[in-house]
Design an enzyme around this catalytic site. Structure first.
Site, PDB file in Angstrom:
ATOM      1  N   ASP A   1      52.266 -36.196  14.577  1.00 11.29           N
ATOM      2  CA  ASP A   1      50.892 -36.705  14.479  1.00 11.29           C
ATOM      3  C   ASP A   1      50.504 -37.455  15.749  1.00 11.29           C
ATOM      4  O   ASP A   1      51.340 -38.121  16.360  1.00 11.29           O
ATOM      5  CB  ASP A   1      50.801 -37.634  13.256  1.00 11.29           C
ATOM      6  CG  ASP A   1      49.387 -37.699  12.723  1.00 11.29           C
ATOM      7  OD1 ASP A   1      48.486 -37.078  13.316  1.00 11.29           O
ATOM      8  OD2 ASP A   1      49.190 -38.395  11.705  1.00 11.29           O
TER       9      ASP A   1
ATOM     10  N   ASN B   1      44.895 -28.810   6.636  1.00 16.30           N
ATOM     11  CA  ASN B   1      44.401 -28.665   8.013  1.00 16.30           C
ATOM     12  C   ASN B   1      43.368 -27.542   8.173  1.00 16.30           C
ATOM     13  O   ASN B   1      42.659 -27.487   9.172  1.00 16.30           O
ATOM     14  CB  ASN B   1      45.555 -28.433   9.001  1.00 16.30           C
ATOM     15  CG  ASN B   1      46.405 -29.663   9.244  1.00 16.30           C
ATOM     16  OD1 ASN B   1      47.602 -29.577   9.481  1.00 16.30           O
ATOM     17  ND2 ASN B   1      45.799 -30.850   9.213  1.00 16.30           N
TER      18      ASN B   1
HETATM   19  C1  IPE Z   1      48.626 -33.103  15.371  1.00 17.48           C
HETATM   20  O1  IPE Z   1      47.970 -34.304  15.568  1.00 17.48           O
HETATM   21  C2  IPE Z   1      48.744 -32.691  13.938  1.00 17.48           C
HETATM   22  C3  IPE Z   1      48.464 -31.244  13.687  1.00 17.48           C
HETATM   23  C4  IPE Z   1      47.867 -30.850  12.593  1.00 17.48           C
HETATM   24  C5  IPE Z   1      48.865 -30.224  14.639  1.00 17.48           C
HETATM   25  P1  IPE Z   1      46.489 -34.593  15.096  1.00 17.48           P
HETATM   26  O2  IPE Z   1      45.587 -33.463  15.471  1.00 17.48           O
HETATM   27  O3  IPE Z   1      46.482 -34.970  13.652  1.00 17.48           O
HETATM   28  O4  IPE Z   1      46.137 -35.859  15.995  1.00 17.48           O
HETATM   29  P2  IPE Z   1      45.245 -37.115  15.617  1.00 17.48           P
HETATM   30  O5  IPE Z   1      45.711 -37.639  14.287  1.00 17.48           O
HETATM   31  O6  IPE Z   1      43.821 -36.646  15.587  1.00 17.48           O
HETATM   32  O7  IPE Z   1      45.511 -38.083  16.730  1.00 17.48           O
HETATM   33 MG    MG Z   2      46.517 -36.713  12.608  1.00 16.37          MG
END
Ligand code: IPE
Ligand code: MG
Length: 219
Positions: free
Chosen positions: A2, A50
């Protein structure tokens, strides 16, 4: 994994740049774990939740996955790493599905490390799916054991995780390995995923080694 978006924002870069840097970080952490003889590593790459991100960002993530797997499949083979997916592969964009399936097949005989990619993954859905499979087998409900359930998860045959690392200061499980994490040790790092490197991993492993795991006992 994350913090890619925040990492990019801090630098005035696009979220895509953040994900690209995150993929590099993943590559380095995989190598570091292999070097440490860690037999199982799971990376939470894409949750079922997601899908609700902007379409363009979802596309970037799957394009990156395709690029990354094509580029790194050779490295997986050289290092005796088996790729395995936790999640519903059939619902991935078709190019991603093909590349993922190929990498899984090509590395299936590798034994030194299993690299699980949680892709289109939901812990609740995984448990529900296992229940549905058990129901289909027509077993008497009272005869079904927790081991039977575990045997129908995506992680069938694998040990439960010893350590879970969550980066970027978030302190949530986010629908991740809900069944498997019953006695997993949690490690929270404020580091954003693209900055999480071998020394950060080392710090997490050192802290893990200090933990007393009692599994509900008092000794
Ligand atoms: C990567 O980080 C997580 C994935 C789904 C690939 P994020 O995209 O959640 O990053 P932040 O939370 O916006 O910083
Ligand atoms: Mg995130």
């Amino acid at each position: 994994m994350d913090g890619n978006g925040r990492w990019a924002k801090k630098r005035g870069l696009s979220r895509s740049e953040g994900h690209k840097a995150g993929a590099e970080s993943a590559r380095k952490v995989i190598t570091a774990c292999r070097k440490q003889d860690i037999p199982y590593l799971t990376l939470y790459a894409f949750s079922t939740e997601n899908w609700s991100r902007p379409k363009e960002e979802v596309k970037v993530l799957f394009d990156l996955l395709v690029y990354f797997l094509r580029r790194e499949e050779e490295t997986l083979l050289e290092n005796d790493i088996r790729l395995h997916v936790l999640g519903e592969i059939q619902d991935l964009p078709s190019m991603a599905r093909q590349v993922v399936n190929k990498a899984c097949q090509d590395t299936a005989a590798n034994r030194s490390m299993t690299l699980n990619l949680a892709l289109n993954y939901s812990g609740r859905q995984e448990i529900l799916r296992a229940c549905q499979k058990l129901y289909q087998q027509g077993l008497p409900p009272s005869g079904i054991t927790a081991t039977d359930l575990a045997d129908h998860l995506y992680t069938a045959g694998q040990p439960d995780p010893d350590l879970l690392i969550r980066t970027s200061g978030e302190k949530r499980l986010s629908n991740y390995l809900l069944f498997q994490c019953a006695y997993t040790e949690f490690y929270f790092s404020d580091t954003l995923w693209p900055d999480f490197d071998e020394p950060h991993l080392g710090a997490a492993l050192r802290e893990y080694r200090q933990r007393q795991r009692r599994f509900g006992r008092i000794d």
